[in-house]
Design an enzyme around this catalytic site. Structure first.
Site, short mmCIF file in Angstrom:
data_model
loop_
_atom_site.label_atom_id
_atom_site.label_comp_id
_atom_site.label_asym_id
_atom_site.label_seq_id
_atom_site.Cartn_x
_atom_site.Cartn_y
_atom_site.Cartn_z
N ASN A 132 -6.58 2.29 -12.37
CA ASN A 132 -5.52 1.38 -11.95
C ASN A 132 -4.18 2.03 -12.27
O ASN A 132 -4.09 2.86 -13.18
CB ASN A 132 -5.65 0.06 -12.71
CG ASN A 132 -4.60 -0.96 -12.27
OD1 ASN A 132 -4.32 -1.12 -11.09
ND2 ASN A 132 -3.98 -1.64 -13.23
N HIS B 8 -0.27 0.86 -13.31
CA HIS B 8 0.49 -0.29 -13.79
C HIS B 8 1.95 0.15 -13.97
O HIS B 8 2.22 1.22 -14.52
CB HIS B 8 -0.08 -0.77 -15.13
CG HIS B 8 0.64 -1.97 -15.65
ND1 HIS B 8 0.45 -3.22 -15.13
CD2 HIS B 8 1.57 -2.09 -16.62
CE1 HIS B 8 1.23 -4.07 -15.77
NE2 HIS B 8 1.93 -3.41 -16.68
N GLU C 203 5.34 6.52 -9.34
CA GLU C 203 3.93 6.18 -9.12
C GLU C 203 3.33 7.05 -8.02
O GLU C 203 2.20 7.53 -8.13
CB GLU C 203 3.78 4.70 -8.73
CG GLU C 203 4.14 3.74 -9.83
CD GLU C 203 3.92 2.28 -9.44
OE1 GLU C 203 2.96 2.00 -8.69
OE2 GLU C 203 4.70 1.41 -9.88
N GLY D 216 0.77 -1.23 0.00
CA GLY D 216 0.00 0.00 0.00
C GLY D 216 0.81 1.28 0.00
O GLY D 216 0.37 2.28 0.56
N SER D 217 1.97 1.29 -0.69
CA SER D 217 2.71 2.56 -0.72
C SER D 217 2.00 3.59 -1.59
O SER D 217 2.05 4.79 -1.30
CB SER D 217 4.15 2.34 -1.19
OG SER D 217 4.22 1.95 -2.53
N ARG E 230 -16.05 -15.93 -7.89
CA ARG E 230 -15.65 -14.53 -8.07
C ARG E 230 -16.85 -13.59 -8.09
O ARG E 230 -16.79 -12.46 -7.60
CB ARG E 230 -14.92 -14.37 -9.41
CG ARG E 230 -13.47 -14.73 -9.32
CD ARG E 230 -12.77 -14.58 -10.66
NE ARG E 230 -11.46 -15.15 -10.52
CZ ARG E 230 -10.38 -14.46 -10.14
NH1 ARG E 230 -10.44 -13.17 -9.93
NH2 ARG E 230 -9.22 -15.06 -10.00
N LEU F 134 -10.46 -8.55 -12.09
CA LEU F 134 -11.89 -8.33 -11.87
C LEU F 134 -12.71 -8.87 -13.03
O LEU F 134 -12.25 -8.87 -14.18
CB LEU F 134 -12.15 -6.84 -11.69
CG LEU F 134 -11.41 -6.19 -10.52
CD1 LEU F 134 -11.64 -4.68 -10.52
CD2 LEU F 134 -11.82 -6.79 -9.20
C1 GRF Z 1 2.75 -1.01 -7.83
O1 GRF Z 1 3.94 -1.29 -8.50
C2 GRF Z 1 1.64 -0.84 -8.84
O2 GRF Z 1 2.07 -0.28 -10.04
C3 GRF Z 1 1.17 -2.23 -9.05
O3 GRF Z 1 1.25 -2.84 -7.79
C4 GRF Z 1 2.25 -2.20 -7.01
C5 GRF Z 1 1.60 -1.77 -5.73
O4 GRF Z 1 2.51 -1.29 -4.80
N1 GRF Z 1 -0.16 -2.23 -9.63
P1 GRF Z 1 1.98 -0.67 -3.44
O5 GRF Z 1 1.14 -1.75 -2.73
O6 GRF Z 1 1.17 0.53 -3.75
O7 GRF Z 1 3.22 -0.36 -2.66
#
Ligand code: GRF
Length: 198
Positions: free
Chosen positions: A112, A114, A179, A16-17, A70, A98
């Site tokens: 999302n 990625h 990110e 969850g960073s 699911r 999903l």
């Molecule tokens: C990130 O690299 C994101 O791009 C991918 O999953 C990872 C999540 O990292 N979808 P975090 O849990 O937010 O640290």
């Protein structure tokens, strides 16, 4: 823009960073979104601690008791998000694909992040693939979620260099830092653009 910030849900499975970055940006008084709930399919997701520390409600919707069903798992997710009045859904390291049902219910309202410059390298191991291909640049992409995995319309991207001595881990760390800058910014932009009566 609306007087009240748009309530958003953040879905996680891990550390969850990105959630932490979204919560941090959400503390600014003029932020157009507020994190109304953090949901995880894993009871042990490290990122849940960020939500608790921020005083944000947590919903753990473990997929395992659903034993492969699911559709039922996703109906439960959907119901809990709606109970929190959520208007936008943010996938941040949510590690389950999903079904089209949930994706369509949130069409245009689910995003999302990625860790590649899509359309390059959908799926896993993006950093190793970028290094193996000899790419000079890597990065991350925020996109709307559609039924095709990592295929939805791109909202924005951030680029970082690939250095000569990079390992997948060192490149991942550089991309992850990007990110954390990109995701809150794109989310804020999307929230600010939502119609007042949405
Ligand atoms: C990130 O690299 C994101 O791009 C991918 O999953 C990872 C999540 O990292 N979808 P975090 O849990 O937010 O640290």
């Amino acid at each position: 823009m609306r007087a009240e910030p748009v309530p958003v849900a953040v879905l996680i499975s891990g550390g969850g960073s990105n959630l932490a970055a979204i919560l941090e940006a959400g503390r600014s008084p003029d932020c157009p979104y507020r994190v109304a709930v953090v949901a995880s399919n894993r009871p042990d997701a490290g990122g849940l601690a960020h939500a608790v520390a921020a005083g944000v409600p947590v919903e753990v919707i473990d997929h395992r008791p659903f034993a492969g069903d699911r559709a039922s798992h996703e109906r439960e997710i959907d119901a809990r998000l709606r109970a929190h009045g959520v208007e936008l859904v943010v996938l941040a390291g949510y590690m389950r694909v999903l079904t089209p049902w949930l994706v369509e219910r949130w069409a245009g309202r689910m995003l999302n992040i990625h860790p590649s410059l899509l359309p390059k390298y959908p799926g896993l191991d993006t950093h190793a693939r970028a290094i193996a291909a000899g790419d000079a640049e890597a990065g991350c992409t925020v996109h709307l979620v559609t039924a095709g995995v990592d295929e939805g319309p791109v909202l924005d991207q951030a680029r970082v260099p690939v250095l000569a001595n990079d390992t997948p881990e060192s490149l991942a760390a550089r991309v992850l830092a990007a990110e954390h800058q990109l995701y809150p910014k794109v989310l804020a932009r999307l929230a600010a653009g939502l119609a007042p009566d949405a």
